[in-house]
Design a protein around this motif. Structure first.
Motif, PDB file in Angstrom:
ATOM      1  N   GLU A  16     -24.097 -11.439  26.448  1.00  0.00           N
ATOM      2  CA  GLU A  16     -23.845 -12.609  25.601  1.00  0.00           C
ATOM      3  C   GLU A  16     -24.978 -12.888  24.607  1.00  0.00           C
ATOM      4  OE1 GLU A  16     -20.913 -14.180  25.856  1.00  0.00           O
ATOM      5  OE2 GLU A  16     -21.433 -15.768  24.449  1.00  0.00           O
ATOM      6  N   GLY A  51     -16.564  -4.714  25.129  1.00  0.00           N
ATOM      7  CA  GLY A  51     -15.998  -5.925  25.710  1.00  0.00           C
ATOM      8  C   GLY A  51     -15.906  -7.056  24.694  1.00  0.00           C
ATOM      9  N   GLY A  52     -15.737  -8.265  25.208  1.00  0.00           N
ATOM     10  CA  GLY A  52     -15.547  -9.428  24.344  1.00  0.00           C
ATOM     11  C   GLY A  52     -16.751  -9.737  23.464  1.00  0.00           C
ATOM     12  N   THR A 108     -14.512   2.425  34.777  1.00  0.00           N
ATOM     13  CA  THR A 108     -15.982   2.452  34.861  1.00  0.00           C
ATOM     14  C   THR A 108     -16.573   1.034  34.895  1.00  0.00           C
ATOM     15  OG1 THR A 108     -16.058   2.627  32.457  1.00  0.00           O
ATOM     16  CG2 THR A 108     -16.256   4.678  33.694  1.00  0.00           C
ATOM     17  N   THR A 165     -12.707  -2.688  25.939  1.00  0.00           N
ATOM     18  CA  THR A 165     -12.962  -1.837  27.112  1.00  0.00           C
ATOM     19  C   THR A 165     -13.196  -2.596  28.417  1.00  0.00           C
ATOM     20  OG1 THR A 165     -15.328  -1.784  26.615  1.00  0.00           O
ATOM     21  CG2 THR A 165     -13.987  -0.009  25.670  1.00  0.00           C
ATOM     22  N   SER A 193     -11.397  -8.432  27.780  1.00  0.00           N
ATOM     23  CA  SER A 193     -11.167  -8.213  26.347  1.00  0.00           C
ATOM     24  C   SER A 193      -9.791  -7.597  26.100  1.00  0.00           C
ATOM     25  CB  SER A 193     -12.287  -7.355  25.741  1.00  0.00           C
ATOM     26  OG  SER A 193     -12.385  -6.107  26.375  1.00  0.00           O
ATOM     27  N   ILE A 245      -7.222 -10.257  21.470  1.00  0.00           N
ATOM     28  CA  ILE A 245      -5.924 -10.707  20.947  1.00  0.00           C
ATOM     29  C   ILE A 245      -6.032 -12.146  20.453  1.00  0.00           C
ATOM     30  CG2 ILE A 245      -3.516 -11.154  21.625  1.00  0.00           C
ATOM     31  CD1 ILE A 245      -4.181  -8.991  23.855  1.00  0.00           C
TER      32      ILE A 245
HETATM   33  N1  LIG Z   1     -12.205 -14.206  20.971  1.00  0.00           N
HETATM   34  C1  LIG Z   1     -11.597 -14.735  22.010  1.00  0.00           C
HETATM   35  O1  LIG Z   1     -10.464 -15.198  21.936  1.00  0.00           O
HETATM   36  C2  LIG Z   1     -12.309 -14.758  23.336  1.00  0.00           C
HETATM   37  C3  LIG Z   1     -11.619 -15.100  24.501  1.00  0.00           C
HETATM   38  C4  LIG Z   1     -12.297 -15.044  25.713  1.00  0.00           C
HETATM   39  C5  LIG Z   1     -13.637 -14.665  25.760  1.00  0.00           C
HETATM   40  N2  LIG Z   1     -14.280 -14.344  24.597  1.00  0.00           N
HETATM   41  C6  LIG Z   1     -15.680 -13.895  24.611  1.00  0.00           C
HETATM   42  O2  LIG Z   1     -15.741 -12.667  25.313  1.00  0.00           O
HETATM   43  C7  LIG Z   1     -17.066 -12.494  25.793  1.00  0.00           C
HETATM   44  C8  LIG Z   1     -17.024 -11.941  27.189  1.00  0.00           C
HETATM   45  O3  LIG Z   1     -16.391 -10.683  27.142  1.00  0.00           O
HETATM   46  P1  LIG Z   1     -16.519  -9.642  28.343  1.00  0.00           P
HETATM   47  O4  LIG Z   1     -16.238 -10.325  29.612  1.00  0.00           O
HETATM   48  O5  LIG Z   1     -15.716  -8.458  27.961  1.00  0.00           O
HETATM   49  O6  LIG Z   1     -18.093  -9.350  28.388  1.00  0.00           O
HETATM   50  P2  LIG Z   1     -19.023  -8.218  27.757  1.00  0.00           P
HETATM   51  O7  LIG Z   1     -18.557  -7.777  26.439  1.00  0.00           O
HETATM   52  O8  LIG Z   1     -20.402  -8.744  27.865  1.00  0.00           O
HETATM   53  O9  LIG Z   1     -18.843  -6.997  28.770  1.00  0.00           O
HETATM   54  C9  LIG Z   1     -19.252  -7.166  30.101  1.00  0.00           C
HETATM   55  C10 LIG Z   1     -20.154  -6.014  30.555  1.00  0.00           C
HETATM   56  O10 LIG Z   1     -19.353  -4.858  30.753  1.00  0.00           O
HETATM   57  C11 LIG Z   1     -19.925  -3.738  30.074  1.00  0.00           C
HETATM   58  N3  LIG Z   1     -18.805  -2.881  29.729  1.00  0.00           N
HETATM   59  C12 LIG Z   1     -17.878  -3.066  28.761  1.00  0.00           C
HETATM   60  N4  LIG Z   1     -16.912  -2.137  28.880  1.00  0.00           N
HETATM   61  C13 LIG Z   1     -17.247  -1.343  29.923  1.00  0.00           C
HETATM   62  C14 LIG Z   1     -16.621  -0.227  30.547  1.00  0.00           C
HETATM   63  N5  LIG Z   1     -15.443   0.210  30.158  1.00  0.00           N
HETATM   64  N6  LIG Z   1     -17.244   0.334  31.596  1.00  0.00           N
HETATM   65  C15 LIG Z   1     -18.451  -0.140  32.046  1.00  0.00           C
HETATM   66  N7  LIG Z   1     -19.050  -1.206  31.512  1.00  0.00           N
HETATM   67  C16 LIG Z   1     -18.457  -1.804  30.465  1.00  0.00           C
HETATM   68  C17 LIG Z   1     -20.669  -4.338  28.917  1.00  0.00           C
HETATM   69  O11 LIG Z   1     -21.678  -3.488  28.466  1.00  0.00           O
HETATM   70  C18 LIG Z   1     -21.223  -5.624  29.549  1.00  0.00           C
HETATM   71  O12 LIG Z   1     -22.405  -5.341  30.244  1.00  0.00           O
HETATM   72  C19 LIG Z   1     -17.747 -13.851  25.690  1.00  0.00           C
HETATM   73  O13 LIG Z   1     -18.686 -13.816  24.644  1.00  0.00           O
HETATM   74  C20 LIG Z   1     -16.618 -14.804  25.348  1.00  0.00           C
HETATM   75  O14 LIG Z   1     -17.032 -15.877  24.539  1.00  0.00           O
HETATM   76  C21 LIG Z   1     -13.646 -14.379  23.400  1.00  0.00           C
END
Ligand SMILES: NC(=O)c1ccc[n+]([C@@H]2O[C@H](COP(=O)([O-])OP(=O)(O)OC[C@H]3O[C@@H](n4cnc5c(N)ncnc54)[C@H](O)[C@@H]3O)[C@@H](O)[C@H]2O)c1
Length: 349
Positions: free
Chosen positions: A63, A94-95, A162, A119, A123, A129
């Motif tokens: 984050e 990810g997100g 993963t 991924t 997300s 989306i």
């Molecule tokens: N835009 C929107 O509508 C919306 C909705 C909900 C959340 N969000 C945002 O999304 C974010 C959270 O997203 P998140 O939960 O995906 O967190 P993130 O992007 O931080 O990913 C989580 C962890 O997983 C790791 N990772 C990602 N893909 C991987 C894979 N395939 N294999 C191994 N590790 C992987 C990343 O490096 C990270 O350490 C927040 O910033 C939140 O505000 C946005």
């Protein structure tokens, strides 16, 4: 979203098909995703489009990368590498990567094309989306941002294999949310297929990602900018926000605890019956997703809830269940009732 955009749900990256011609492509990802997928991903893009000029920008995971400094650094990188209005940004991650890349794409030269390749489970079912992009300013989450449509979303469900177990479970909490807001049969599906889902069965993963993305697309189509029905997607989020911020829990786990509070409040007010209340809690418990917490003051949680940017006219907006997989937005809950329910859920720890 008149025509919408397509969500491709596949088992690898091989079918990604970029039809338009771009002078340059910038893939933004984070360090973890880079190690696992960037080579395979870029090789696939190269095979599909000869002579494509591909750049990479790698952010630190987490984050903390969703800030103005990282935004500025990527902008400088885009300028130095001469990205133009005919360039494309791909968000692979990810997100965090998705929200940041989306905001860059929406503002670089007043907007260039964007493709999301999410991924994480969160997300894939949620953040890629609906067009919300954004970065944080200090403690204020997503206060700088835009609504911006990607060209398409390409999901490779095998990337979930993963993901850490806790990140996956955190995503499952968002999956359960979709069942609770509008699909009771899906709730039963999640209960019945728990073991297969937790064992990352490909058929189940495709089913749940497709189900959730369709639900979100249909809601967003009706209310892209969240002035009405889109608010129901925030079930558990207003309560959860306080827990996430003060307790340092993952987003998904905080939302699960927040959903417990919303259901307890609705049950106490007679909006839902005991059997439904208990069934919903049993779904979270069967996945081992936490629904109680410890050590945070209820007044502090209320203070965070009051600052939620989703409130209107200083009233706390809460999404509460009103029946089997139906919810409503209310803004007339008494503060004492809110505090009581936070404390009751905490006392169950
Ligand atoms: N835009 C929107 O509508 C919306 C909705 C909900 C959340 N969000 C945002 O999304 C974010 C959270 O997203 P998140 O939960 O995906 O967190 P993130 O992007 O931080 O990913 C989580 C962890 O997983 C790791 N990772 C990602 N893909 C991987 C894979 N395939 N294999 C191994 N590790 C992987 C990343 O490096 C990270 O350490 C927040 O910033 C939140 O505000 C946005």
């Amino acid at each position: 979203m008149e025509s919408g955009y397509k969500v491709y749900i596949k088992k690898d990256f091989n079918e990604i098909d970029i039809k338009k011609n771009y002078d340059k492509v910038l893939v933004i990802t984070d360090e973890n995703v880079k190690k696992l997928y960037i080579n395979d991903f870029i090789r696939t893009l190269n095979l599909k489009k000869k002579n494509i000029n591909i750049k990479q920008y790698i952010i630190n995971p987490g984050e903390n990368s969703k800030n103005l400094k990282v935004y500025e650094d990527i902008f400088k990188f885009c300028i130095e590498n001469e990205l133009s209005r005919k360039s494309l940004i791909i968000a692979l991650g990810g997100g965090v990567v998705g929200d940041l890349s989306g905001f860059i794409a929406s503002t670089y030269m007043r907007g260039i094309d964007l493709i999301h390749c999410p991924t994480t489970l969160l997300s894939q079912v949620d953040s890629s989306i609906g067009g919300k992009t954004g970065i944080n300013l200090g403690n204020y989450k997503n206060v700088i941002g835009s609504f911006y449509r990607p060209e398409f979303i390409y999901i490779n469900i095998n990337t979930l294999k993963t993901l850490s177990y806790n990140e996956f479970l955190s995503g499952i909490s968002e999956v359960i949310k979709y069942a609770l807001i509008c699909d009771y049969e899906f709730l039963d599906y999640l209960l019945k297929n728990k073991d297969k889902i937790l064992n990352l069965d490909s058929g189940c993963l495709i089913y749940i990602v497709e189900k959730c993305s369709n639900i979100k697309i249909n809601i967003v189509k009706k209310d892209e900018k969240e002035s009405g029905i889109r608010k129901i997607l925030n079930l558990g989020h207003t309560f959860g926000h306080g827990i996430e911020k003060l307790g340092g829990l993952s987003h998904g786990f905080a939302v699960a605890i927040g959903t417990h509070m919303a259901f307890k409040l609705a049950y106490k007010k007679g909006y839902i019956n005991k059997a439904y209340y208990e069934k919903v809690l049993s779904v979270y418990k069967s996945y081992d997703i936490p629904i109680t917490f410890d050590g945070i003051n209820s007044i502090d949680i209320l203070k965070v809830m009051k600052k939620d940017k989703k409130n209107s006219f200083s009233k706390i907006n809460l999404v509460l269940p009103t029946g089997h997989s139906s919810v409503d937005v209310v803004d007339n809950i008494d503060e004492n009732e809110t505090i009581n329910v936070i404390e009751e859920v905490r006392d169950e720890f």
